[in-house]
Write a protein that holds these residues in place. Structure first.
Motif, PDB file in Angstrom:
ATOM      1  N   ASN A 506     -10.560 -70.086 -13.728  1.00  0.00           N
ATOM      2  CA  ASN A 506     -11.957 -69.649 -13.608  1.00  0.00           C
ATOM      3  C   ASN A 506     -12.510 -69.077 -14.909  1.00  0.00           C
ATOM      4  O   ASN A 506     -13.700 -68.787 -15.001  1.00  0.00           O
ATOM      5  N   GLY A 507     -11.630 -68.877 -15.905  1.00  0.00           N
ATOM      6  CA  GLY A 507     -12.086 -68.369 -17.189  1.00  0.00           C
ATOM      7  C   GLY A 507     -12.285 -66.867 -17.205  1.00  0.00           C
ATOM      8  O   GLY A 507     -11.974 -66.160 -16.246  1.00  0.00           O
ATOM      9  N   TYR A 508     -12.817 -66.377 -18.310  1.00  0.00           N
ATOM     10  CA  TYR A 508     -13.084 -64.953 -18.458  1.00  0.00           C
ATOM     11  C   TYR A 508     -14.569 -64.736 -18.712  1.00  0.00           C
ATOM     12  O   TYR A 508     -15.307 -65.637 -19.103  1.00  0.00           O
ATOM     13  N   LYS A 509     -15.030 -63.509 -18.478  1.00  0.00           N
ATOM     14  CA  LYS A 509     -16.456 -63.177 -18.505  1.00  0.00           C
ATOM     15  C   LYS A 509     -16.931 -62.884 -19.930  1.00  0.00           C
ATOM     16  O   LYS A 509     -16.142 -62.624 -20.830  1.00  0.00           O
ATOM     17  N   PRO A 510     -18.264 -62.879 -20.119  1.00  0.00           N
ATOM     18  CA  PRO A 510     -18.807 -62.445 -21.417  1.00  0.00           C
ATOM     19  C   PRO A 510     -18.543 -60.963 -21.649  1.00  0.00           C
ATOM     20  O   PRO A 510     -18.255 -60.207 -20.720  1.00  0.00           O
ATOM     21  N   GLU A 511     -18.658 -60.559 -22.900  1.00  0.00           N
ATOM     22  CA  GLU A 511     -18.610 -59.147 -23.231  1.00  0.00           C
ATOM     23  C   GLU A 511     -19.941 -58.739 -23.866  1.00  0.00           C
ATOM     24  O   GLU A 511     -20.637 -59.553 -24.479  1.00  0.00           O
ATOM     25  N   THR A 512     -20.306 -57.477 -23.687  1.00  0.00           N
ATOM     26  CA  THR A 512     -21.565 -56.961 -24.230  1.00  0.00           C
ATOM     27  C   THR A 512     -21.314 -55.598 -24.862  1.00  0.00           C
ATOM     28  O   THR A 512     -20.356 -54.891 -24.516  1.00  0.00           O
ATOM     29  N   ILE A 513     -22.209 -55.250 -25.782  1.00  0.00           N
ATOM     30  CA  ILE A 513     -22.142 -53.924 -26.389  1.00  0.00           C
ATOM     31  C   ILE A 513     -23.564 -53.413 -26.574  1.00  0.00           C
ATOM     32  O   ILE A 513     -24.465 -54.161 -26.969  1.00  0.00           O
ATOM     33  N   ASN A 539     -21.593 -48.455 -26.247  1.00  0.00           N
ATOM     34  CA  ASN A 539     -20.952 -48.722 -24.958  1.00  0.00           C
ATOM     35  C   ASN A 539     -20.498 -50.179 -24.955  1.00  0.00           C
ATOM     36  O   ASN A 539     -21.322 -51.087 -25.072  1.00  0.00           O
ATOM     37  N   TYR A 540     -19.212 -50.384 -24.835  1.00  0.00           N
ATOM     38  CA  TYR A 540     -18.603 -51.711 -24.925  1.00  0.00           C
ATOM     39  C   TYR A 540     -18.115 -52.091 -23.533  1.00  0.00           C
ATOM     40  O   TYR A 540     -17.297 -51.379 -22.943  1.00  0.00           O
ATOM     41  N   LYS A 541     -18.606 -53.217 -23.004  1.00  0.00           N
ATOM     42  CA  LYS A 541     -18.281 -53.596 -21.632  1.00  0.00           C
ATOM     43  C   LYS A 541     -17.632 -54.979 -21.591  1.00  0.00           C
ATOM     44  O   LYS A 541     -18.047 -55.888 -22.302  1.00  0.00           O
ATOM     45  N   ASP A 542     -16.624 -55.095 -20.732  1.00  0.00           N
ATOM     46  CA  ASP A 542     -15.941 -56.373 -20.478  1.00  0.00           C
ATOM     47  C   ASP A 542     -15.351 -56.984 -21.741  1.00  0.00           C
ATOM     48  O   ASP A 542     -15.353 -58.204 -21.933  1.00  0.00           O
ATOM     49  N   GLN A 543     -14.834 -56.144 -22.625  1.00  0.00           N
ATOM     50  CA  GLN A 543     -14.221 -56.626 -23.866  1.00  0.00           C
ATOM     51  C   GLN A 543     -13.130 -57.647 -23.574  1.00  0.00           C
ATOM     52  O   GLN A 543     -12.282 -57.457 -22.702  1.00  0.00           O
ATOM     53  N   GLY A 563     -12.999 -54.039 -19.309  1.00  0.00           N
ATOM     54  CA  GLY A 563     -13.722 -52.996 -18.590  1.00  0.00           C
ATOM     55  C   GLY A 563     -14.690 -52.261 -19.484  1.00  0.00           C
ATOM     56  O   GLY A 563     -15.593 -52.869 -20.063  1.00  0.00           O
ATOM     57  N   LYS A 564     -14.483 -50.956 -19.661  1.00  0.00           N
ATOM     58  CA  LYS A 564     -15.455 -50.115 -20.356  1.00  0.00           C
ATOM     59  C   LYS A 564     -14.778 -49.345 -21.487  1.00  0.00           C
ATOM     60  O   LYS A 564     -13.651 -48.887 -21.358  1.00  0.00           O
ATOM     61  N   ALA A 565     -15.534 -49.189 -22.581  1.00  0.00           N
ATOM     62  CA  ALA A 565     -15.062 -48.383 -23.702  1.00  0.00           C
ATOM     63  C   ALA A 565     -16.265 -47.722 -24.362  1.00  0.00           C
ATOM     64  O   ALA A 565     -17.388 -48.235 -24.312  1.00  0.00           O
ATOM     65  N   VAL A 566     -16.018 -46.596 -24.978  1.00  0.00           N
ATOM     66  CA  VAL A 566     -17.032 -45.880 -25.749  1.00  0.00           C
ATOM     67  C   VAL A 566     -16.539 -45.787 -27.189  1.00  0.00           C
ATOM     68  O   VAL A 566     -15.393 -45.408 -27.444  1.00  0.00           O
ATOM     69  N   TYR A 595     -10.946 -46.303 -24.537  1.00  0.00           N
ATOM     70  CA  TYR A 595     -11.106 -47.089 -23.314  1.00  0.00           C
ATOM     71  C   TYR A 595     -11.320 -46.160 -22.120  1.00  0.00           C
ATOM     72  O   TYR A 595     -10.533 -45.252 -21.875  1.00  0.00           O
ATOM     73  N   LYS A 596     -12.371 -46.414 -21.379  1.00  0.00           N
ATOM     74  CA  LYS A 596     -12.628 -45.692 -20.134  1.00  0.00           C
ATOM     75  C   LYS A 596     -12.086 -46.466 -18.934  1.00  0.00           C
ATOM     76  O   LYS A 596     -11.807 -45.876 -17.888  1.00  0.00           O
ATOM     77  N   GLU A 597     -11.974 -47.785 -19.112  1.00  0.00           N
ATOM     78  CA  GLU A 597     -11.398 -48.645 -18.076  1.00  0.00           C
ATOM     79  C   GLU A 597     -10.808 -49.858 -18.769  1.00  0.00           C
ATOM     80  O   GLU A 597     -11.443 -50.445 -19.642  1.00  0.00           O
TER      81      GLU A 597
END
Length: 730
Positions: A506-513, A539-543, A563-566, A595-597
């Motif tokens: 199914n692949g992996y998701k995009p990441e956003t910052i 805020n870094y999400k879905d790295q 997940g989540k990182a600051v 990493y927060k998650e």
């Protein structure tokens, strides 16, 4: 933080101020009171002082005067930047800016830091360790880019800008000889052919014996054998500029096999090599990388206010290489591999330059293909896992960025980008009994199981904004604040193992910052002191994080959306020119990435677990301090300059998880002595890099366990080297 790190930081801070973009190390009176460094960071030429983003600029002359071998030398110049040669390679680039990047150079993965050569996006890291020749400047843009640049890049961008040919005949020849029989020869020429038209070229041959030896095969390790060239033709009448350019780079250096750090766990007794640059790898020494491209750039002045620009480019390349993970004579854990890629890009921009309004709107298209294959040979189990596949990417984007002068001192800027990436991937993993699969030369291997076999596609789109405000009370001070969002599309793991993690198909998701920045750029003390300051929060999400780990008698890969990182930090850059004979340049970077998650499938199956308390950012030291001082005097009909330099990096991890490969704090000391004639035609230099002969790891592989030979191997930065250079310009 360890006492040694605190001591080193205090020492460097005691001799260093913060730093700014660097001019040539020999200081003239005009340079002492001027900082009109022109950059194209916002797709138009403007003073660095006016750009409301964190940008570092280094001229080609400055890098050459410091003996920089290639663009990885910029790691010792700019804050919060990692540019390194990839593990096992001589010309593959690993790049991180402010904690964002991509260490895995496998086909199908996109870099987090974009590399551009004359505005052409370089999609693959193979062959991207660019040598310093015929380069006008290198710009480093920190933070997400997208509303101005053809390809959205989530972490930042490195822009390599070559010199225009101009309308006068000119040329140069440059040579270097140094440690380990280093020989570098390069030449450039620009020839006007009639009014407004010129042709030119640049050539480089660079070779060096190895820092170490393969004790099994007898060949050099960490050697260099690179040939590169560029040809171009330009038409420029002031209203119309057209450039046709082509380039090719070939790297025939031996593969780097690394050095074992631990014992063999059941294999013959482990005997450490005398040098960290030596190896006992037995897989062989065949390695060949080539990359090439052509481009057509046109700029058309439609009026005093409007300019139309088009950038058309095609690039392709291939890598054939061997990686010996176990570093022993036998095939305990061996990887023969190839990568290949091609890309076509088209970008169109309409630029507007009005009295109070400036900006750019544009469209971008990319059609890319990347493929490859490799065997994972586990000799102890007489087992080979073949992995092969390809990914096709079609990307379209529309972007715009406008700046408006509210008053003579206050300016606002806003941009928006829409990106759509469509990816289609094919992945095949098969198990064979035998040493190597039929794909890599063993027709007698016995197939017994398919691990992964699928073709899938996915489309990712995102609207990303940017906004900034800057206040310039006078021409020597600019205060700014900005917000920008970065985006990198999802994809498919080219190593994905459907037995270990069935949902890999199914692949992996995009990441956003989401990144916020406040900063100041200023000139003080009668423009003898230039200071840039920047603070940032992201805020870094879905790295997207690639993890490889042992699983039975093979190695499996998992791409996690972590997940989540600051991420937050501070940067300072300074250039001080107190007298005509003295220049001081320094840079300081601090970063806290947490990493927060961190959701991972590394245990297998379909249910991820949160391991954020066990993970840290890779290739992201907490502190970076770089400083150099140039003292120059008139001597013998020219100018003599002496430049000592120090680069300090605090401890850092090689991967998100702690490992024996993690590198402690490092201090690298360089020095250069240059003499340039008064007419700038002749330059002679003496350069030393890593004067203290520091041993420091820049990469590695971590595959513990008896069946995989406890394959924990490290790759190291260059030892102490000396070189003498000479250049003649005509």
């Amino acid at each position: 933080m360890h006492f040694r790190q605190l001591s080193l930081i205090a020492l460097a801070a005691g001799i260093a101020f913060p730093a700014i973009a660097q001019d040539a190390p020999v200081v003239s009176e005009e340079e002492r009171v001027s900082d009109d460094i022109i950059v194209s960071a916002r797709r138009r030429d403007e003073s660095l002082m006016e750009v409301p983003i964190a940008v570092s600029v280094f001229s080609g002359d400055t890098l050459a005067a410091q003996g920089a071998p290639d663009i990885t030398a910029l790691q010792r110049q700019a804050p919060n930047l990692t540019l390194q040669v990839a593990r096992g390679s001589n010309s593959t680039l690993i790049a991180f800016i402010r904690g964002v990047g991509q260490q895995d150079p496998l086909w199908g993965f996109e870099p987090g830091v974009g590399l551009y050569v004359d505005d052409v996006y370089i999609a693959r890291p193979q062959g991207a360790v660019l040598d310093i020749f015929e380069v006008e400047r290198v710009e480093i843009l920190r933070g997400p880019q997208g509303t101005l640049y053809g390809r959205n890049t989530i972490g930042g961008a490195v822009k390599y800008v070559t010199k225009k040919l101009g309308d006068e005949f000119r040329g140069s020849v440059r040579g270097a000889y140094g440690s380990y029989n280093q020989i570098d020869l390069s030449g450039t020429v620009a020839v006007p052919l009639g009014q407004n038209f010129a042709v030119g070229g640049a050539f480089l041959w660079s070779q060096r014996d190895g820092y170490g030896e393969n004790l099994t095969t007898g060949v050099d390790q960490y050697d260099k054998d690179v040939v590169a060239g560029r040809l171009s033709a330009e038409f420029d009448n002031g209203d119309i500029f057209i450039r046709v350019a082509g380039d090719r780079t070939e790297d025939r250096s031996n593969p780097r096999h690394g050095t074992r750090l631990q014992g063999n766990l059941g294999l013959p007794a482990f005997e450490p090599t005398k040098s960290v640059y030596d190896t006992r790898a037995g897989i062989g020494d065949d390695n060949y990388v080539w990359t090439q491209g052509v481009s057509l750039t046109g700029e058309f002045a439609l009026s005093d206010a409007f300019t139309l620009k088009s950038i058309t480019a095609y690039r392709d390349g291939r890598t054939d290489t061997l990686i010996d993970f176990d570093n022993t004579p036998g095939p305990v854990l061996d990887i023969p591999a190839y990568y290949a890629d091609n890309q076509f890009t088209q970008e169109v921009q309409l630029l507007y330059e009005g009295e109070r309004l400036q900006g750019v709107v544009g469209a971008y298209y990319l059609d890319g293909h990347a493929e490859g294959a490799f065997d994972t040979v586990v000799g102890g189990a007489n087992l080979t896992t073949y992995t092969g596949g390809q990914v096709d990417t079609k990307s379209i984007a529309f972007f715009g960025d406008l700046s408006f002068d509210v008053t003579d001192k206050l300016r606002i800027s806003a941009g928006l980008r829409w990106t759509q990436d469509k990816k289609e991937a094919t992945v095949l993993r098969e198990d064979y009994l035998g040493i190597r699969s039929p794909y890599f030369g063993n027709p007698n291997a016995i197939f017994f199981r398919t691990r992964t076999d699928y073709t899938n596609d996915a489309t990712f789109d995102k609207l990303t904004p940017r906004i900034s405000i800057s206040y310039q009370p006078n021409e020597d001070l600019n205060l700014y604040a900005s917000y920008g969002q970065g985006f990198k599309s999802g994809g498919f793991d080219m190593r994905g193992d459907a037995i270990f993690t069935p949902n890999t198909v199914n692949g992996y998701k995009p990441e956003t910052i989401d990144s916020w920045e406040v900063g100041m750029k200023g000139a003080f003390l009668d423009r003898s002191l230039f200071l840039n300051l920047a603070g940032f929060y992201s805020n870094y999400k879905d790295q997207q994080v690639t993890v490889q780990a042992p699983s039975g008698a093979t190695v499996v890969s998992v791409v996690d959306n972590a997940g989540k990182a600051v991420i937050y930090g501070f940067e300072a850059e300074l250039r001080a020119v107190p007298t005509d004979n003295l220049q001081f340049v320094a840079a300081f970077g601090y970063i806290n990435a947490d990493y927060k998650e961190f959701l991972t499938y590394i245990a297998g199956g379909n249910e991820p677990v949160d391991v954020s308390d066990q993970r840290s950012f890779q290739n992201t030291p907490e502190f970076v301090i770089n400083a150099n001082l140039t003292w120059s005097i008139d001597v013998g009909g020219g100018r003599l300059g002496f430049t000592p330099a120090v680069a300090l990096r605090s401890a850092q991890q090689m991967f998100e998880f702690a490992s024996p490969l993690d590198q402690g704090a490092t201090v690298l000391v360089d020095a250069s002595l240059n003499w340039t004639s008064d007419n700038d035609r002749v330059t002679v230099g003496l350069h030393s890099r890593n004067l203290t002969d520091e041993r420091y790891r820049v990469g590695g592989y971590n595959f513990p366990g008896a069946l995989l030979g406890n394959s924990i191997i490290g790759y190291y930065g260059p030892p102490r080297t000396f070189a003498i250079t000479g250049e003649y310009r005509f």
